[in-house]
Structure formats: C-alpha cells, structure tokens
Design a protein around this motif. Structure first.
Motif, PDB file in Angstrom:
ATOM      1  N   UNK A  85       0.821  -1.216   0.000  1.00 30.60           N
ATOM      2  CA  UNK A  85       0.000   0.000   0.000  1.00 30.60           C
ATOM      3  C   UNK A  85       0.850   1.259   0.000  1.00 30.60           C
ATOM      4  N   UNK A  86       1.939   1.271   0.777  1.00 30.71           N
ATOM      5  CA  UNK A  86       2.636   2.527   1.030  1.00 30.71           C
ATOM      6  C   UNK A  86       3.944   2.737   0.277  1.00 30.71           C
ATOM      7  N   UNK A  87       4.544   1.701  -0.262  1.00 36.52           N
ATOM      8  CA  UNK A  87       5.813   1.913  -0.971  1.00 36.52           C
ATOM      9  C   UNK A  87       5.663   2.843  -2.176  1.00 36.52           C
ATOM     10  N   UNK A  88       4.605   2.692  -3.033  1.00 39.53           N
ATOM     11  CA  UNK A  88       4.474   3.652  -4.144  1.00 39.53           C
ATOM     12  C   UNK A  88       4.401   5.106  -3.673  1.00 39.53           C
ATOM     13  N   UNK A  89       3.653   5.358  -2.600  1.00 38.17           N
ATOM     14  CA  UNK A  89       3.528   6.719  -2.089  1.00 38.17           C
ATOM     15  C   UNK A  89       4.827   7.178  -1.433  1.00 38.17           C
ATOM     16  N   UNK A  90       5.509   6.264  -0.774  1.00 40.69           N
ATOM     17  CA  UNK A  90       6.812   6.567  -0.173  1.00 40.69           C
ATOM     18  C   UNK A  90       7.811   6.999  -1.250  1.00 40.69           C
ATOM     19  N   UNK A  91       7.812   6.278  -2.354  1.00 43.33           N
ATOM     20  CA  UNK A  91       8.736   6.605  -3.443  1.00 43.33           C
ATOM     21  C   UNK A  91       8.410   7.944  -4.091  1.00 43.33           C
ATOM     22  N   UNK A  92       7.116   8.239  -4.226  1.00 44.00           N
ATOM     23  CA  UNK A  92       6.732   9.487  -4.902  1.00 44.00           C
ATOM     24  C   UNK A  92       6.830  10.698  -3.971  1.00 44.00           C
ATOM     25  N   UNK A  93       6.429  10.551  -2.713  1.00 44.52           N
ATOM     26  CA  UNK A  93       6.378  11.689  -1.790  1.00 44.52           C
ATOM     27  C   UNK A  93       7.720  11.951  -1.100  1.00 44.52           C
ATOM     28  N   UNK A  94       8.302  10.917  -0.508  1.00 53.21           N
ATOM     29  CA  UNK A  94       9.495  11.120   0.312  1.00 53.21           C
ATOM     30  C   UNK A  94      10.805  11.001  -0.476  1.00 53.21           C
ATOM     31  N   UNK A  95      10.766  10.249  -1.567  1.00 53.36           N
ATOM     32  CA  UNK A  95      11.975  10.144  -2.379  1.00 53.36           C
ATOM     33  C   UNK A  95      11.891  11.026  -3.619  1.00 53.36           C
ATOM     34  N   UNK A  96      10.730  11.674  -3.813  1.00 54.58           N
ATOM     35  CA  UNK A  96      10.564  12.656  -4.872  1.00 54.58           C
ATOM     36  C   UNK A  96      10.640  12.103  -6.282  1.00 54.58           C
ATOM     37  N   UNK A  97      10.210  10.854  -6.482  1.00 62.31           N
ATOM     38  CA  UNK A  97      10.296  10.246  -7.805  1.00 62.31           C
ATOM     39  C   UNK A  97       9.052  10.565  -8.629  1.00 62.31           C
ATOM     40  N   UNK A  98       9.244  10.779  -9.924  1.00 66.02           N
ATOM     41  CA  UNK A  98       8.125  10.962 -10.840  1.00 66.02           C
ATOM     42  C   UNK A  98       7.503   9.603 -11.138  1.00 66.02           C
ATOM     43  N   UNK A  99       6.410   9.605 -11.927  1.00 65.94           N
ATOM     44  CA  UNK A  99       5.705   8.363 -12.249  1.00 65.94           C
ATOM     45  C   UNK A  99       6.653   7.327 -12.848  1.00 65.94           C
ATOM     46  N   UNK A 100       7.475   7.749 -13.811  1.00 68.70           N
ATOM     47  CA  UNK A 100       8.395   6.810 -14.445  1.00 68.70           C
ATOM     48  C   UNK A 100       9.442   6.295 -13.453  1.00 68.70           C
ATOM     49  N   UNK A 101       9.849   7.155 -12.516  1.00 68.02           N
ATOM     50  CA  UNK A 101      10.805   6.741 -11.495  1.00 68.02           C
ATOM     51  C   UNK A 101      10.216   5.713 -10.556  1.00 68.02           C
ATOM     52  N   UNK A 102       8.967   5.943 -10.119  1.00 68.99           N
ATOM     53  CA  UNK A 102       8.279   4.983  -9.257  1.00 68.99           C
ATOM     54  C   UNK A 102       8.152   3.646  -9.978  1.00 68.99           C
ATOM     55  N   UNK A 103       7.750   3.711 -11.251  1.00 74.64           N
ATOM     56  CA  UNK A 103       7.604   2.487 -12.024  1.00 74.64           C
ATOM     57  C   UNK A 103       8.910   1.727 -12.134  1.00 74.64           C
ATOM     58  N   UNK A 104      10.019   2.446 -12.341  1.00 71.94           N
ATOM     59  CA  UNK A 104      11.319   1.797 -12.443  1.00 71.94           C
ATOM     60  C   UNK A 104      11.729   1.106 -11.158  1.00 71.94           C
ATOM     61  N   UNK A 105      11.519   1.773 -10.018  1.00 70.40           N
ATOM     62  CA  UNK A 105      11.841   1.173  -8.725  1.00 70.40           C
ATOM     63  C   UNK A 105      10.974  -0.070  -8.480  1.00 70.40           C
ATOM     64  N   UNK A 106       9.699   0.027  -8.851  1.00 68.73           N
ATOM     65  CA  UNK A 106       8.796  -1.093  -8.618  1.00 68.73           C
ATOM     66  C   UNK A 106       9.117  -2.278  -9.522  1.00 68.73           C
ATOM     67  N   UNK A 107       9.629  -2.016 -10.716  1.00 71.74           N
ATOM     68  CA  UNK A 107      10.016  -3.112 -11.610  1.00 71.74           C
ATOM     69  C   UNK A 107      11.086  -3.986 -10.955  1.00 71.74           C
TER      70      UNK A 107
END
Length: 449
Positions: free
Chosen positions: A269-291
């Motif tokens: 639930x929270x890792x996508x939001x953690x990556x976007x909010x606290x690590x400042x990643x854009x959509x493509x960045x979040x997607x890359x980390x999640x891959x």
C-alpha cells in the motif's frame, strides 16, 4: 533406424520407466506435467484469476497519490481505502470458501472473479470518497475469495510430492499481475491528466471478464474432490473448522496469515507513495523502482515454491518471515539521497516478502480435510487479510508524524507474529489430502447432527 526396433529406442524424454523416469519426473516442470490435461486447465484458470486479482488490487495503491489529491484526503483516509478492501475480503474469503465446499471450486472461482472485476470498474465512476470506499469494499468480496478457491482447486489436482511447488507457482501470478498494473499505470499516467488517469486505471479492471469465459468453458473440479463433496453433508462446514483439533489449527493459521499479510499489505500500500512523496520520484521513477521489486517478487515466488517441497512448509515460511523483517527495516531506513541503494534493496525486499507466500497454498490446503478445505483456507487466509488490514491504516496515521519511511518499519511486527504462530502448527509436507488429521472426527460429528 528400424521402425519396429521397440521402446528401447524411444527418445529419452519419452521413456517412462527406470532411471530415465526418475530424471524426467525430477525436472523443473515435472509438477506441471503431473497435473494432467484437466489439472493444467485448472492451473491456467487459477493462475489467471490470481494474476488479475493482483492487478485489480494494485490499481488502488498505484493511483493512491492521485486519489488523495483529487479528494483532498490525508494519509489516514487514503490508507482506509486499502484497509476496507482487506477487511471485507475476510467476509468474501469465508463466503467463497463455504460456497466452494457446497457447489464446487470452479463455480466459486467464476463468482469471485466476476465480483472483483465489476466493482473495480465501478470504482472508476465514484463521484466522491464515500462512494469509492463502498465500491472498494464490495470489490473486496471477490478479491478475498479468489485465491482460496483457486488454490484449493489446484491443490486437489497436484501430487503430494509436488504440491508445494505447484501452489507456489500459482502464487507467482501475483507478481505477473503486479507487473501488468505497473506497466498500465506508467502508460496511463503518462498519457492522461492525473485527475482522470486514476479513473482510467480502474476501468482497465474489466480484464478479468475474459477469464470468466475460459473458466466456465474449460475448467472442472478434480474428480476425487468432486465425488467427496457430492456425498458429504456440508451443512456445518463453517462450524467444522472450529471443532476438535481443527480449532487450534484455525486459530494459529489465522494468526500466521495475519502477521504475513499485515507486513505485506503495509508495503504494497505505502511503498508507491513513499517513493513518490518522500523520495521525490516521478511516475516513471516509481515504475522503475517497482520493476526491480517485482522482478525480485517473481524470483521469490518461484524459489519459495521449490523450497516448500525441499525444506517443508513451516521452515520455508519461517525463514522468509525473518528475512522479510530484516529487509523492511533496512529499506525503510535508507537515507533520502541514497536512491541507488533503495533501488538495489528493492530486489531482496520483493524476493523475501513474496517467497513467504509460496508455501501458503499447499500448507493451508494440507491443514484441512476435503469437506472443509475451501472454508478453512478461505477463512484463515482472509481473516489474516482483514486483521492485517489494520497495519496499512496504522502506518497511514503514524506517517503523519514519523514519515512514511519511518512508519514502514511497523511491518516487521507482522512477520514476528507469523513466527510465533508457526511454533504451534504441524509440518504437512507430503501429506495425502484424503488423510488429513481430523477428517474422520469431522465426518462422525457431521453424521450425528
């Protein structure tokens, strides 16, 4: 070569006796060959159902940041969306399990897939937060039941010595559905404005409708289970999982499931939001980390599947419970400017938090006799989801003061609970499903009522 030279000149892959047979049966996919024609169709139906179950679950976490912005929600309320899904899934899992024990596994599978598909799409039409909460709760009815029904269906086709890896491979469908959701999310949020993109993401949840057609036409229950269910009084199947030695089994299996799923769904639930909010990643960045995390997850499911038959169910779950707790604590404490470290740690995190589930399908199926197998598996697995659902909400409220990264460490508590529960559960590796302890007492009890 003489056409009548006899079986000694068959290609090695078709030899069916002697040492060659042992080599063939020990191959990487021997478990799949052993399922037979109908078993492989059942596997395909359950695999597709669980993969799309995962897809329909993940459209919410992936769209959570956009949904929170659209409806002006704080972290506690956005976490509630995930929690209500998991809470209602307990009801859905118990209902689907009882339904599977009464009318068969395949009919119950069709029902669960249809329900979660319809209400995932409905979420895309929600005009306000309250309506979205209701639709997401109703989606949980189908979401909760699908895995338990599909796992029981395939378990009853699988051989005892390969049941762990067969059900573990079913679990790997979760990573496939997760990957598909991330891919679609990346495309949709790149092409569509954020205010509309989260709705489009929900609309794609209609995909499972195609699977329903396949299951209805091509899949059927395992013959031995179908005969047993036709000749047994199942009017007390739910009460049966709380009788005799099954009471202890149900309580401990529910606690184990609570710990593992509390930890897992907190992270999901929270890792996508953690990556976007606290690590400042854009959509493509979040997607890359999640891959990276998803690749680790798929690898974990497959590895855990084979370890379930090699080490046994309890050892495999216990091993990955400890490793998952360690990975969570490490991942959640990486400094903000160490993105490379976070990227690398995503693989072992995804690996361990997924490998732990590979033993679940076989373990829970082997703890219950045929008459209440669907009920027992559905109830314990989804009670774990429901009680474990408290974890994402707790993390949501804690994150307001601790930050999402700091609050994620709370997931480690869940894995500790799982280890405690395992101490009281038996090892079931290699057990004959027709000889599960408690079966005879259950049948005698039902015959006297």
């Amino acid at each position: 070569m003489n056409a009548n030279s006899g079986p000694s000149e068959q290609p090695p892959s078709t030899v069916t006796r002697g040492p060659e047979k042992q080599v063939r049966e020990a191959g990487w996919f021997a478990w799949f060959r052993e399922l037979g024609h109908d078993g492989r169709r059942a596997f395909a139906g359950a695999y597709g159902g669980y993969g799309l179950d995962s897809y329909d679950f993940y459209v919410l976490p992936l769209g959570l940041a956009a949904i929170g912005t659209y409806f002006a929600l704080d972290n506690g309320h956005t976490g509630l969306l995930a929690t209500v899904t998991l809470l209602v899934s307990a009801v859905g899992g118990a209902l689907a399990g009882m339904f599977a024990d009464r009318v068969g596994r395949v009919r119950a599978l069709v029902w669960t897939v249809s329900v979660y598909a319809v209400f995932t799409v409905a979420c895309g039409f929600a005009p306000n937060f309250e309506t979205l909460l209701v639709f997401r709760a109703l989606q949980g009815l189908g979401f909760g039941g699908e895995w338990a029904v599909g796992a029981v269906l395939v378990a009853e086709y699988a051989s005892a010595r390969h049941r762990g890896r067969t059900l573990g491979w079913i679990q790997s469908a979760w990573a496939v559905g997760w990957a598909l959701a991330v891919l679609v999310y990346s495309v949709v949020f790149h092409l569509v404005d954020e205010d509309l993109a989260w709705r489009v993401l929900f609309f794609t949840g209609a995909l499972p409708a195609l699977l329903v057609l396949y299951v209805r036409r091509s899949v059927k229950d395992a013959p031995t289970a179908a005969r047993r269910l036709k000749t047994t009084d199942r009017s007390h199947s739910f009460a049966g999982i709380f009788r005799g030695r099954l009471l202890r089994t149900t309580l401990l299996a529910g606690l184990m499931s609570t710990g593992v799923q509390g930890g897992y769904y907190t992270l999901a639930t929270w890792i996508p939001k953690y990556l976007s909010d606290e690590r400042g990643l854009a959509v493509t960045g979040v997607g890359g980390f999640l891959v990276v995390q998803i690749i680790g997850a798929f690898s974990g499911y497959v590895t855990g599947a084979h370890l379930a038959d090699l080490l046994g169910r309890r050892r495999t779950i216990g091993l990955f419970a400890v490793l998952s707790a360690v990975c969570v604590l490490c991942y959640s404490r990486v400094p903000a400017d160490w993105d490379g470290v976070s990227l690398i740690l995503g693989f072992p995190l995804g690996f361990c938090m997924s490998a732990i589930f590979s033993s679940f399908g076989s373990f829970l199926a082997e703890l219950y006799p045929t008459e209440v197998r669907g009920t027992g598996q559905g109830f314990t697995y989804n009670t774990g989801r429901a009680v474990g659902a408290v974890f994402p909400t707790v993390v949501g409220f804690l994150s307001d003061s601790w930050g999402v990264g700091g609050a994620l460490g709370f997931a480690a508590i869940g894995y500790l609970l799982a280890c405690v529960a395992l101490l009281g559960l038996p090892e079931t590796k290699g057990i004959d499903l027709d000889k599960v302890p408690g079966a005879d007492a259950l049948r005698r009890s039902a015959s006297t009522e």
